[in-house]
Design an enzyme around this catalytic site. Structure first.
Site, PDB file in Angstrom:
ATOM      1  N   GLU A 183      21.728  35.628   6.740  1.00 53.35           N
ATOM      2  CA  GLU A 183      22.325  36.466   5.699  1.00 53.35           C
ATOM      3  C   GLU A 183      21.516  36.525   4.418  1.00 53.35           C
ATOM      4  O   GLU A 183      21.327  37.586   3.848  1.00 53.35           O
ATOM      5  CB  GLU A 183      23.730  35.959   5.324  1.00 53.35           C
ATOM      6  CG  GLU A 183      24.843  36.393   6.240  1.00 53.35           C
ATOM      7  CD  GLU A 183      24.869  35.580   7.495  1.00 53.35           C
ATOM      8  OE1 GLU A 183      24.112  34.604   7.573  1.00 53.35           O
ATOM      9  OE2 GLU A 183      25.642  35.924   8.398  1.00 53.35           O
ATOM     10  N   HIS A 191      37.023  31.647   7.899  1.00 53.10           N
ATOM     11  CA  HIS A 191      36.991  33.081   8.144  1.00 53.10           C
ATOM     12  C   HIS A 191      38.054  33.815   7.356  1.00 53.10           C
ATOM     13  O   HIS A 191      38.266  34.996   7.551  1.00 53.10           O
ATOM     14  CB  HIS A 191      37.208  33.367   9.639  1.00 53.10           C
ATOM     15  CG  HIS A 191      35.994  33.135  10.467  1.00 53.10           C
ATOM     16  ND1 HIS A 191      35.658  31.898  10.943  1.00 53.10           N
ATOM     17  CD2 HIS A 191      35.025  33.974  10.894  1.00 53.10           C
ATOM     18  CE1 HIS A 191      34.534  31.991  11.626  1.00 53.10           C
ATOM     19  NE2 HIS A 191      34.126  33.240  11.620  1.00 53.10           N
TER      20      HIS A 191
END
Lengths: 424, 408
Positions: B144, B213
């Protein structure tokens, strides 16, 4: 300076560790100086698992035969151009130090003395449309790329006429005109940016169908960066997509006070290129001609669309990490060793011995550069500091991003914004 | 599939086979919104009727939302659009917006994990790689920080990337690039390089996805100077905000919500772009201003039903723009109702609600009859167990209670 070709480090044969000495590999590496000293302090155990299946160079960078005296590596114009660029870098950095101690610039200033061969060797081969991405040690990269000394000096003084309008400072040299894309304070954060610039170049060629777009990006960074995740992530992506980028490691053996050997399990950075599927080359970074030869190949490779190259330049910084660094940790013998390999003296010797130019011509260049630097300082001194109105100007490319105020108008339309007194 | 209007002068006037009243286009919860006059085939919809003023201003200053297209034939005001629109799900609306922008501008590209061949883990980029190719819809390795940085570098050198974080939480790994480079480089380069990047992804508390998450990154990013943050909540505003974000010259972070991807709504066929800086009036009212965004909008509307039955008249505003706040819409509401309730999914500490409370208190203190009440999620890592998870986010009964207390 000899005419020998750049040293292309060969893969380490496994059997060389048989004599049991954990230091044996050092005699094969081109690293000199500090490693001998460090051997006594902290012997480094070789990783027994390092199988040297990595090939140090690809076919693209071939071992060159030594050229005969009649067949020099550079012409007179090139020689003078290289000399001038290195002198510009050196004199500029020396002047920075003077100005810093006179209180004209503040903060962290990282000087490039001693490493000029890398900047000159690489950047002088680039076109204007090619991009350079650097770190905080970026003054000389900017100068080599063509940013006027005036603009860089003004930026260091924090004046409005600086290349980044005084808003960036020593560690954020940018120039859209010359495609210098920074200037970054944190190490390794520029490497993804460079990868993005290279991606743009490939995108232009393949998606936008600009068939002649072959712009190359050079990413400069140091040995400390080579232990950072972003370095490896970008090596992977660049090799995966064959991006037109050259990763140039300026290995000056020290990351502030941390010796490269104390921080890295396998200090031979060039080896990490083949691990990702790109050639890894080691070159003597104190020799501008050798750097230039390697750079030519790497840049041409990228231009042809064959992908990235990892070039490790063994170099050295004569001064401390920054002007605030007392530089007490490095061994004086090591410093003396590298001072003896000063790239500028070496090039001068080469030029004179090969009768490319005379001593007077070189002196004339030095005088000219002296004047350029004086002029730059004068210009920076006389330039105005940024006005308050500049405070909020470049936060957003589209100042509507400041939002809508209670009165229904966009806040950027408030006159206090142009005055710089509004509170955001 | 919606008729795609190309903003560069390829506008075809709508065929008026069916007569159509503009009201049909309006969702019941958006009665305050009116369709602006069509200009060059693209119209800007604002949350209130201040349309023509806006266009004039925009035409005067930045012609972002209305492109310099050839004038449409006729030039007469065509207020009623003839087609009734088409129904789709929120993720399809995002895809439609993205696809339209990619067709309009070849510099728009997508980067992210599994956006290409897989079609996006929430199907937002489904089939785009087949249509536009592997380089324009780039499947990245799992890195990322680096691919966000790569997107930023590409944006600085002329492209307009849309970077997808498979889950917003993954963008924590890209924080270095988002904070240092995305937000700051326009400034530290003295305005030389602009970064027209869009960073988007789903966040928020889902159905038992676990703590990592279920993060809400709005609070972490809100302090970064130089970026804008928007949160979409309906298919209509999802598409409009996606298009606006891509067209914006600023870096924009677009927050989507995992649980809202399957919302269905009828959206116009004509091209429209929403404003990034404006809030959306969901339900006008008189008694209390409820400010919310993303999924909590639906909890608020559910509570609103109960409240209306109990005789209250809440005004519900979806703030949409998390950074900067639309102080005009919010301010007008506060001046009318004098009571503010903020309902958000963000964490209590240092969240969007905390900043909004400060902004309201600073700017509209004189108009408040009661302290600003902020309902946020508990400062707890989201538990896996369903019952515990339910108690970490704000539920409609809590909203009803809060309004009742506020209106005493």
């Amino acid at each position: 300076m000899s005419l020998s070709t750049p040293k292309l480090a060969q893969p380490l044969p496994l059997h060389h560790r048989s004599n049991g000495s954990s230091m044996s590999f050092h005699t094969f590496t081109p690293f000199l100086g500090s490693t001998h000293k460090l051997r006594l302090i902290a012997p480094i155990k070789l990783n027994a698992h390092s199988k040297s299946t990595a090939v140090s160079v690809s076919d693209a960078v071939k071992d060159k035969k030594p050229k005969s005296a009649a067949n020099l590596l550079i012409s007179k114009e090139e020689g003078l151009q290289l000399y001038e660029d290195m002198i510009l870098g050196r004199f500029f950095e020396d002047m920075c130090a003077q100005m810093y101690y006179r209180g004209k610039m503040f903060g962290f200033v990282h000087l490039y003395n001693g490493q000029e061969a890398v900047s000159t060797g690489f950047i002088k081969l680039l076109k204007k449309e090619d991009s350079v991405v650097s770190t905080y040690r970026d003054h000389v990269h900017s100068l080599s790329k063509g940013v006027p000394a005036r603009a860089v000096m003004s930026e260091l003084f924090g004046k409005a006429t600086g290349c980044s309008r005084g808003q960036g400072g020593s560690m954020h040299m940018f120039s859209k005109e010359h495609n210098v894309i920074g200037g970054f304070a944190f190490i390794a954060e520029g490497i993804p940016i460079a990868t993005g610039a290279a991606f743009s170049s490939k995108y232009r060629r393949e998606v936008l169908k600009e068939a002649d777009c072959d712009h190359v990006t050079l990413a400069f960074f140091g040995d400390g960066t080579c232990n950072n995740g972003q370095f490896y992530e970008c090596l992977n992506m660049a090799a995966l997509w064959k991006l037109p980028i050259v990763f140039v490691v300026e290995n000056n053996l020290w990351a502030i006070g941390m010796s490269h050997l104390r921080a890295t399990s396998d200090p031979q950075i060039w080896k990490k290129g083949p691990a990702f599927g790109m050639p890894g080359v080691h070159v003597d970074g104190m020799d501008v001609l050798k750097v230039r030869e390697v750079a030519k190949e790497a840049i041409e490779r990228a231009r042809r669309g064959e992908g990235p190259t990892l070039v490790e330049c063994e170099t050295y910084r004569f001064r401390g990490h920054s002007l605030a660094d007392p530089d007490e940790l490095r061994d004086p013998a090591e410093k003396a060793h590298y001072a003896g390999r000063d790239p500028i003296s070496a090039l001068k010797k080469y030029i004179i011995e090969n009768k490319l130019a005379s001593e007077q011509e070189l002196k004339a260049i030095e005088k000219k550069i002296d004047e350029v630097i004086e002029d730059a300082v004068e210009f920076a001194d006389e330039s105005p500091f940024p006005a308050r109105s500049q405070l909020l100007e470049n936060v957003f490319a589209d100042p509507k991003g400041f939002g809508i105020g209670p009165d229904g108008k966009y806040r950027c339309e408030d006159p206090k914004f142009t005055e710089g007194t509004a509170h955001v | 599939m919606a008729t795609l209007f190309q903003g560069l002068g390829l506008v075809t006037p709508l065929s008026s086979s069916n007569s159509f009243e503009s009201n049909k286009l309006l969702h019941p919860s958006r009665t305050c919104r009116s369709i602006s006059e069509r200009k060059d085939g693209i119209f800007v919809v604002r949350s209130d009727a201040r349309v023509s003023q806006l266009l004039k201003r925009r035409a005067r200053t930045h012609d972002l939302l209305v492109t310099n297209a050839v004038a449409t034939q006729g030039g007469s005001f065509v207020a009623s659009t003839s087609k009734p629109g088409h129904e789709l799900l929120l993720f399809e609306a995002l895809r439609e917006g993205l696809e339209e922008e990619m067709e309009r501008d070849p510099c728009v590209c997508v980067m992210g994990e599994d956006v290409g061949h897989y079609g996006g883990s929430y199907k937002v980029t489904k089939d785009l790689a087949t249509k536009f190719g592997d380089l324009r819809v780039l499947d990245t390795p799992i890195a990322e920080n680096s691919f966000t940085g790569m997107g930023i570098g590409a944006a600085m050198t002329g492209l307009r990337p849309v970077v997808e974080g498979m889950n917003m939480g993954f963008l924590l790994l890209a924080f270095n690039q988002i904070s240092n480079n995305c937000g700051m480089l326009h400034y530290t380069s003295g305005g030389q390089f602009k970064i027209p990047i869009v960073i988007r992804g789903p966040g928020g508390v889902g159905r038992q996805l676990g703590a990592e998450h279920s993060q809400r990154l709005e609070s972490y990013f809100q302090s970064i100077p130089g970026i804008q943050m928007v949160a979409c909540s309906t298919p209509y505003n999802a598409k409009g905000l996606m298009k606006a974000a891509i067209r914006s010259e600023n870096p924009v972070i677009l927050f989507e919500h995992v649980l809202l991807y399957n919302l269905k709504e009828r959206i116009p066929d004509e091209e429209y772009v929403l404003s990034l800086e404006e809030a959306e009036m969901v339900r006008p009212g008189e008694h209390v201003t409820i400010l919310t965004y993303s999924r909590m909008r639906y909890h608020v509307m559910q509570a609103a039903k109960t409240l209306v039955n109990k005789g209250y008249d809440p005004e519900v505003i979806d703030i949409r723009s998390l950074k900067p706040f639309d102080l005009h819409t919010i301010g007008n509401s506060v001046k009318k109702t004098h009571r503010v309730l903020i309902v958000e999914e963000c964490m209590r500490t240092g969240g969007i609600g905390a900043s909004l409370t400060a902004a309201i208190t600073e700017n509209f203190h004189d108009y408040l009859d009661a302290p600003v009440v902020c309902l946020s999620s508990q400062d707890v890592p989201t538990p896996y167990a369903g019952t515990l998870e339910e108690w970490t986010v704000v539920q409609p009964p809590q909203i009803v209670t809060a309004v009742e207390q506020l209106c005493q």
